[in-house]
Each structure stands twice: as C-alpha cells, then as structure tokens.
Design an enzyme around this catalytic site. Structure first.
Site, PDB file in Angstrom:
ATOM      1  CB  CYS A  10       1.591   2.859  -8.868  1.00 16.17           C
ATOM      2  SG  CYS A  10       0.871   2.249 -10.504  1.00 16.17           S
ATOM      3  CB  CYS A  55      -2.225   3.149 -11.453  1.00 13.18           C
ATOM      4  SG  CYS A  55      -0.752   4.331 -10.925  1.00 13.18           S
ATOM      5  CG  HIS A 114      32.170  14.550  -3.411  1.00 14.15           C
ATOM      6  ND1 HIS A 114      32.093  13.077  -3.367  1.00 14.15           N
ATOM      7  CD2 HIS A 114      32.669  15.066  -2.386  1.00 14.15           C
ATOM      8  CE1 HIS A 114      32.946  12.708  -2.249  1.00 14.15           C
ATOM      9  NE2 HIS A 114      33.304  13.956  -1.689  1.00 14.15           N
ATOM     10  CE1 TYR A 133       5.176  -3.603  -9.552  1.00 16.15           C
ATOM     11  CE2 TYR A 133       5.302  -5.201 -11.278  1.00 16.15           C
ATOM     12  CZ  TYR A 133       4.768  -4.042 -10.615  1.00 16.15           C
ATOM     13  OH  TYR A 133       3.360  -3.721 -11.424  1.00 16.15           O
ATOM     14  CD  GLU A 149      30.815  10.997  -5.497  1.00 14.84           C
ATOM     15  OE1 GLU A 149      31.903  11.611  -5.986  1.00 14.84           O
ATOM     16  OE2 GLU A 149      30.649  11.240  -4.137  1.00 14.84           O
ATOM     17  CD  GLU A 163       7.051  -2.699  -5.687  1.00  9.35           C
ATOM     18  OE1 GLU A 163       7.464  -2.124  -6.359  1.00  9.35           O
ATOM     19  OE2 GLU A 163       5.589  -2.882  -5.680  1.00  9.35           O
ATOM     20  CE  LYS A 217       4.228   0.360  -5.529  1.00 11.02           C
ATOM     21  NZ  LYS A 217       4.663  -0.324  -6.946  1.00 11.02           N
TER      22      LYS A 217
HETATM   23  P1  FAD Z   1      -6.066  -0.295 -15.077  1.00  8.85           P
HETATM   24  O1  FAD Z   1      -5.529   0.708 -14.655  1.00  8.85           O
HETATM   25  O2  FAD Z   1      -6.243  -1.427 -14.417  1.00  8.85           O
HETATM   26  O3  FAD Z   1      -7.577   0.242 -15.673  1.00  8.85           O
HETATM   27  C1  FAD Z   1      -8.760  -0.839 -15.902  1.00  8.85           C
HETATM   28  C2  FAD Z   1      -9.839  -0.234 -15.322  1.00  8.85           C
HETATM   29  O4  FAD Z   1     -11.164  -0.972 -16.158  1.00  8.85           O
HETATM   30  C3  FAD Z   1      -9.961  -0.651 -14.057  1.00  8.85           C
HETATM   31  O5  FAD Z   1     -10.520   0.628 -13.228  1.00  8.85           O
HETATM   32  C4  FAD Z   1     -11.228  -1.525 -14.059  1.00  8.85           C
HETATM   33  O6  FAD Z   1     -11.982  -1.515 -12.860  1.00  8.85           O
HETATM   34  C5  FAD Z   1     -11.955  -1.229 -15.283  1.00  8.85           C
HETATM   35  N1  FAD Z   1     -12.833  -2.291 -16.066  1.00  8.85           N
HETATM   36  C6  FAD Z   1     -12.292  -3.496 -15.918  1.00  8.85           C
HETATM   37  N2  FAD Z   1     -13.524  -4.290 -16.638  1.00  8.85           N
HETATM   38  C7  FAD Z   1     -14.289  -3.280 -16.902  1.00  8.85           C
HETATM   39  C8  FAD Z   1     -15.524  -3.583 -17.827  1.00  8.85           C
HETATM   40  N3  FAD Z   1     -15.917  -4.651 -18.240  1.00  8.85           N
HETATM   41  N4  FAD Z   1     -16.193  -2.324 -17.738  1.00  8.85           N
HETATM   42  C9  FAD Z   1     -16.021  -1.268 -17.047  1.00  8.85           C
HETATM   43  N5  FAD Z   1     -14.660  -1.058 -16.562  1.00  8.85           N
HETATM   44  C10 FAD Z   1     -13.939  -2.409 -16.434  1.00  8.85           C
HETATM   45  N6  FAD Z   1       2.810   0.191 -12.383  1.00  8.85           N
HETATM   46  C11 FAD Z   1       3.801   1.246 -12.466  1.00  8.85           C
HETATM   47  O7  FAD Z   1       4.172   1.725 -13.670  1.00  8.85           O
HETATM   48  N7  FAD Z   1       4.328   1.358 -11.333  1.00  8.85           N
HETATM   49  C12 FAD Z   1       4.174   0.750 -10.127  1.00  8.85           C
HETATM   50  O8  FAD Z   1       4.862   1.094  -8.924  1.00  8.85           O
HETATM   51  C13 FAD Z   1       3.094   0.018 -10.141  1.00  8.85           C
HETATM   52  N8  FAD Z   1       2.761  -0.688  -8.900  1.00  8.85           N
HETATM   53  C14 FAD Z   1       1.727  -1.669  -8.960  1.00  8.85           C
HETATM   54  C15 FAD Z   1       1.308  -2.132  -7.653  1.00  8.85           C
HETATM   55  C16 FAD Z   1       0.232  -3.007  -7.653  1.00  8.85           C
HETATM   56  C17 FAD Z   1      -0.023  -3.765  -6.528  1.00  8.85           C
HETATM   57  C18 FAD Z   1      -0.403  -3.230  -8.828  1.00  8.85           C
HETATM   58  C19 FAD Z   1      -1.529  -4.346  -8.979  1.00  8.85           C
HETATM   59  C20 FAD Z   1       0.013  -2.664  -9.952  1.00  8.85           C
HETATM   60  C21 FAD Z   1       1.092  -1.991 -10.286  1.00  8.85           C
HETATM   61  N9  FAD Z   1       1.405  -1.317 -11.189  1.00  8.85           N
HETATM   62  C22 FAD Z   1       2.594  -0.251 -11.258  1.00  8.85           C
HETATM   63  C23 FAD Z   1       0.916  -1.648 -12.791  1.00  8.85           C
HETATM   64  C24 FAD Z   1      -0.141  -0.648 -13.028  1.00  8.85           C
HETATM   65  O9  FAD Z   1      -1.161  -0.472 -11.992  1.00  8.85           O
HETATM   66  C25 FAD Z   1      -0.753  -0.973 -14.409  1.00  8.85           C
HETATM   67  O10 FAD Z   1       0.077  -1.191 -15.277  1.00  8.85           O
HETATM   68  C26 FAD Z   1      -1.816   0.092 -14.947  1.00  8.85           C
HETATM   69  O11 FAD Z   1      -2.645   0.292 -13.853  1.00  8.85           O
HETATM   70  C27 FAD Z   1      -2.445  -0.419 -16.175  1.00  8.85           C
HETATM   71  O12 FAD Z   1      -3.339   0.486 -16.777  1.00  8.85           O
HETATM   72  P2  FAD Z   1      -4.484   0.064 -17.801  1.00  8.85           P
HETATM   73  O13 FAD Z   1      -5.192   1.118 -17.952  1.00  8.85           O
HETATM   74  O14 FAD Z   1      -4.211  -1.019 -18.577  1.00  8.85           O
HETATM   75  O15 FAD Z   1      -5.672  -0.635 -16.575  1.00  8.85           O
END
Ligand code: FAD
Length: 457
Positions: free
Chosen positions: A48, A43, A438, A180, A443, A184, A51
């Site tokens: 997010c 994110c 308004h 999405y 509205e 975007e 983006k």
């Molecule tokens: P993540 O945030 O992906 O975190 C997982 C972390 O684990 C990463 O940092 C990764 O490096 C780390 N990792 C992976 N494997 C290992 C390992 N073995 N050891 C140590 N670290 C590891 N959501 C919204 O709500 N609104 C939006 O506008 C939106 N826009 C998005 C735009 C894009 C381009 C993308 C790709 C996603 C978007 N999302 C959006 C989705 C949102 O980013 C995810 O739903 C959210 O980040 C999920 O959180 P998470 O904690 O599950 O995983």
C-alpha cells in the site's frame, strides 16, 4: 515457573501480527514476534504505502499538462526514477523504525528471523536454531505474489515485490493481470512515461467490482494511452538483446523492458510447519479459521492475508486487534467483514462500498440505480477528456442504499465517509435530506433525484 516462554508468539511482523502483538502486550502478556524480512510487512514495505507514493509521483505528468488550461506555462520537465526510489526508501525505512519502536515500547520481544512451527506450542527460530514455547501462537505470515511457473520464460518476469526496486526505469512495460494491483501498476508506469500494456485473461478488468465501473475504468485507461488487452494470456516469454518478447495465446507478439505479473497472491504457508502443528489449510494453502480467527488447533490462531478472507490492511489490523482483545483482554469481539469500503488507486481512482448492481439485484430481487456520468469541473478548463462516474444503488423495499461506486478524483477518500453512512443503514431519503456541498463532484451523490433505471428480477 511457567512451562511456556511466552503467553503469545506471533509469526509475521506485518499489519495483523504487529497489531495483535502490541495489544496483547498492553494487557500484560509476555509476547514474542518473529519477522523474516522487515517489520511493517507487505503494506508498509512493498504494498500500500510505496505503491501510493508511486501513484502520487505518476500523477504529476497529467497535472503539468492540465495546468496549461488554467494559464500556466510549465517549463521543461524531466523525471528521475532513482530520486523517486531513494525518497521512497527513506520513507519506508522511517516507517519500519516506527513499527520497531512501537513494538519495543510495549515490551514485545522481537526476533529478526524466519520462524517455523514444530507443534501446537513450539516455534523454531531459524536464524539461531532456538526453540521457544508459547501458550498461544498467532500465524500472521501474509501472502506472496503468484507467478505462473509453467509459463516458458517465467524466470524473466517481475512481481510487485521487485517493481519497487528496479535499478532502471523501464521504457516499455507489460502488466499481466486484471486485479487492483495490476491496474494500479499500469497507471503508475504509464503516468511516469512508460509505454504500457495491460494483458488480462478475463473478459473485463477488476473482476468482482461493479460492471459499469470496470467498463468505465477500462475506457479511461485507454484514453490515457494504456493498451488494455482482455481475453488473452502469455504463452511464452523470451529474453532478447533488446529486452523481453512475450507471445500470447491470441497470437500477439509484445515487446517490453519489464513484464510485471500481478495475477494474484497465495498464502505464505509453504514450509511453515503447519502439518507438524496439525493446522488445517484450504486447497489454496490458506489457514482455515472461524469468525474468531481460531484454527482447528486450540492454541493456534491466524489473522490477515494468510487466512484469505478479505485481503486488505485494515482488515488484517482489525482481525489482529479483535484476537488480542478476545484472548488476552477479556473483551470478546470479532472483525466484521461486511460493507468494507475499498479504494483502487487506478487512474482515475475507484472508491466503492457495498453491493455491486448484479449483487444487489440477486440479493434484493430489485435495485434502483442512480447513475451520473459527467465531466468534472476541473476538466472544463483543462480540456482533458475524462469523465467521472457515480452510482448509488438502492433496494426498493426499504429504500436502503446498498452500494455506492465511484470512478474519479478522490473516490477513495469519498468511500471512507460513505462507508459510515452505509454502515449506519442510510436510506436514499437520508441522502436526499443531506445538503449538497457546492461546488464539488460529491454533491452528485445527494442530488440525483430520479433513478436512471429501476431493475426488477
Ligand atoms: P503482511 O503484511 O504480508 O505481513 C506478513 C509478514 O510475515 C511479512 O512481513 C513476512 O515477511 C512475514 N513472514 C512470512 N513468513 C514468515 C515466517 N515463516 N517467519 C517470520 N516472518 C514471516 N491493502 C490495502 O488495504 N490497501 C492498499 O492500497 C493495498 N495495496 C497493496 C499493494 C500491493 C502491491 C500489495 C502486494 C498489497 C496491497 N494491499 C493493500 C494488501 C495489504 O498489503 C495486505 O492485505 C496486508 O499487508 C496483510 O497484512 P498481514 O498482516 O496479513 O500480512
């Protein structure tokens, strides 16, 4: 001495993992967390946040054009991609710092390394080979973009990960995908001045969203100059002296400087050691969990995109928070996955909450559709040919509003507030009894008296 080094070890420092770690530490748990790339996760680092910054940047071109209708003369304009990337990178670095400091402040021990599970309680920290033992392990490793590995020339395409770091601004961009993220990015590149094409295998973009919105967004994107091709996919991609050439199954030959694949994301579970720990995964590699984010192994939980439930940041955060409260705070609750308001930062924007028309009909056997499709006030003077669409869906039995779908400026902001109303069970009568603001576009939501359609199955 305890047989464990930590009460909780979190694998993945993104939205869900960081929230869970901080909350658990706040209850006095000894918490460790490993992140293999950058704290903040998808994110903050490559989702997010960057983006949305790009969306802001890309909207200025239309603002400059629209200004003329209001008496402004805007001088010569130019866009500097490098300056945008620098500014975005500074903001992302600042946010990553905030994430790190917040973890530090709550006493969470951070490891900048990839981590792999070895059994139900052991995590292998890959950077220095250390093994740590934890009473509870939380898997919060998120997801990663899919690329079709069987596509000849797939090595030439980029995903959203690379799109945030391109050294040169591409003058011609093709986006593959209809979700999405694809729409975007098509809006971003188009707004910044690239000749943009979106190609999607399905019949219409944004599968899963309300059909009227999908169609209306498709039309508006084309009006802005984006070529939208549905029902076709790339057959091969070649690199030439002049850039990239994609050939489609439908027989098109498309040239571009960059081809961005946004065709879905898969859980980051490859090589994570889930086999060794005995954690069950689905066919797509998602960790299987129950409503409390418990896996089949009692000491291991999973939250966020890796579980492939609802892949959004606020959902991952809430799942992580519920897990920590339940396991470490003695406050049992679980994240509610119903009625989640969502925005798509397409141009124009989408804001939506609740059932689509098709879902409402299937669930309630009938639906009253209140629809307004109109030119927003701003465009009476700007002269822009852009329409706003609003739909309020009401189930006929109890008159409850079961879905609201908006295409137009600030639709995402509206969906947040509408989410509260729908969560409280608002009826159409409640909407009618609410005084209009308004002059606003919103509205319309409280002034649509008669349904455009009463549909019964
Ligand atoms: P993540 O945030 O992906 O975190 C997982 C972390 O684990 C990463 O940092 C990764 O490096 C780390 N990792 C992976 N494997 C290992 C390992 N073995 N050891 C140590 N670290 C590891 N959501 C919204 O709500 N609104 C939006 O506008 C939106 N826009 C998005 C735009 C894009 C381009 C993308 C790709 C996603 C978007 N999302 C959006 C989705 C949102 O980013 C995810 O739903 C959210 O980040 C999920 O959180 P998470 O904690 O599950 O995983």
């Amino acid at each position: 001495m305890s047989e464990f080094d930590y009460d909780l070890f979190v694998v993945g420092g993104g939205s869900g993992g960081v929230r869970a770690a901080r909350i658990a530490a706040g209850y006095g748990a000894r918490v460790g967390i490993a992140e293999e790339y950058r704290y903040g996760g998808t994110c903050v680092i490559r989702g997010c946040v960057p983006k949305k910054l790009f969306v802001y940047a890309s909207k200025f071109s239309e603002e400059f054009e629209d200004a003329a209708g209001f008496g402004w003369s805007v001088g010569e304009r130019s866009f500097d991609w490098e300056r945008l990337i620098d500014a975005k990178d500074r903001e992302i670095a600042r946010l990553e710092g905030v994430y790190r400091r917040n973890l530090e402040r709550t006493g969470v021990e951070m490891f900048d390394t990839r981590a792999v599970l070895e059994d139900a309680h052991t995590v292998h920290l890959m950077s220095d080979g250390r093994r740590v033992r934890a009473k509870t392990i939380l898997i919060a490793v998120g997801a990663t973009p899919n690329v079709d590995a069987s596509l000849p020339g797939c090595e030439h395409v980029i995903t959203s990960n690379e799109a945030f770091h391109l050294s040169d601004f591409p003058k011609r961009v093709m986006v593959a995908g209809g979700g999405y993220i694809a729409v975007e990015f098509a809006g971003i590149f188009n707004g910044l001045g690239a000749e943009t094409t979106l190609i999607y295998r399905g019949e219409e973009i944004l599968r899963g969203f309300d059909d009227d919105l999908r169609k209306a967004l498709h039309e508006e994107m084309e009006k802005k100059g984006i070529r939208v091709i549905c029902g076709d996919v790339f057959k091969s991609i070649e690199k030439t002296a002049d850039g990239l050439v994609g050939t489609t199954r439908g027989g098109e030959t498309l040239e571009a400087d960059q081809i961005l694949f946004a065709i879905g994301r898969r859980p980051n579970t490859a090589g994570l050691g889930l086999d060794a720990a005995g954690v069950a995964v689905s066919q797509t590699g998602a960790v299987i969990v129950d409503g409390q984010s418990r896996t089949n192994v009692p000491s291991i939980y999973a939250v966020g995109d890796v579980t492939d439930r609802v892949n959004l940041t606020p959902v991952a955060i809430r799942e992580g928070h519920a897990f920590a409260d339940t396991v470490f705070g003695g406050r049992e609750w679980s994240a509610d996955h119903s009625l989640i308001p969502t925005a798509v930062f397409s141009q124009p924007e989408i804001g939506t909450v609740g059932l689509t028309q098709a879902e409402a009909l299937a669930k309630h056997g009938g639906v009253d559709v209140y629809r307004a499709h109109f030119r927003p006030m701003k465009h009476t003077l700007s002269g822009r040919d852009e329409k706003m669409l609003m739909k309020v869906l009401v189930e006929p039995e109890g008159n409850r509003v079961v879905g609201v779908h908006i295409l137009g400026a600030d639709a995402g902001e509206l969906s947040q507030v509408l989410g509260i109303a729908l969560k409280m069970g608002a009826t159409k009568a409640d909407f009618d009894a609410t005084m209009a603001v308004h002059p606003t576009a919103a509205e319309e939501l409280v002034t649509m008296r008669e349904p455009s359609e009463r549909i019964r199955s």
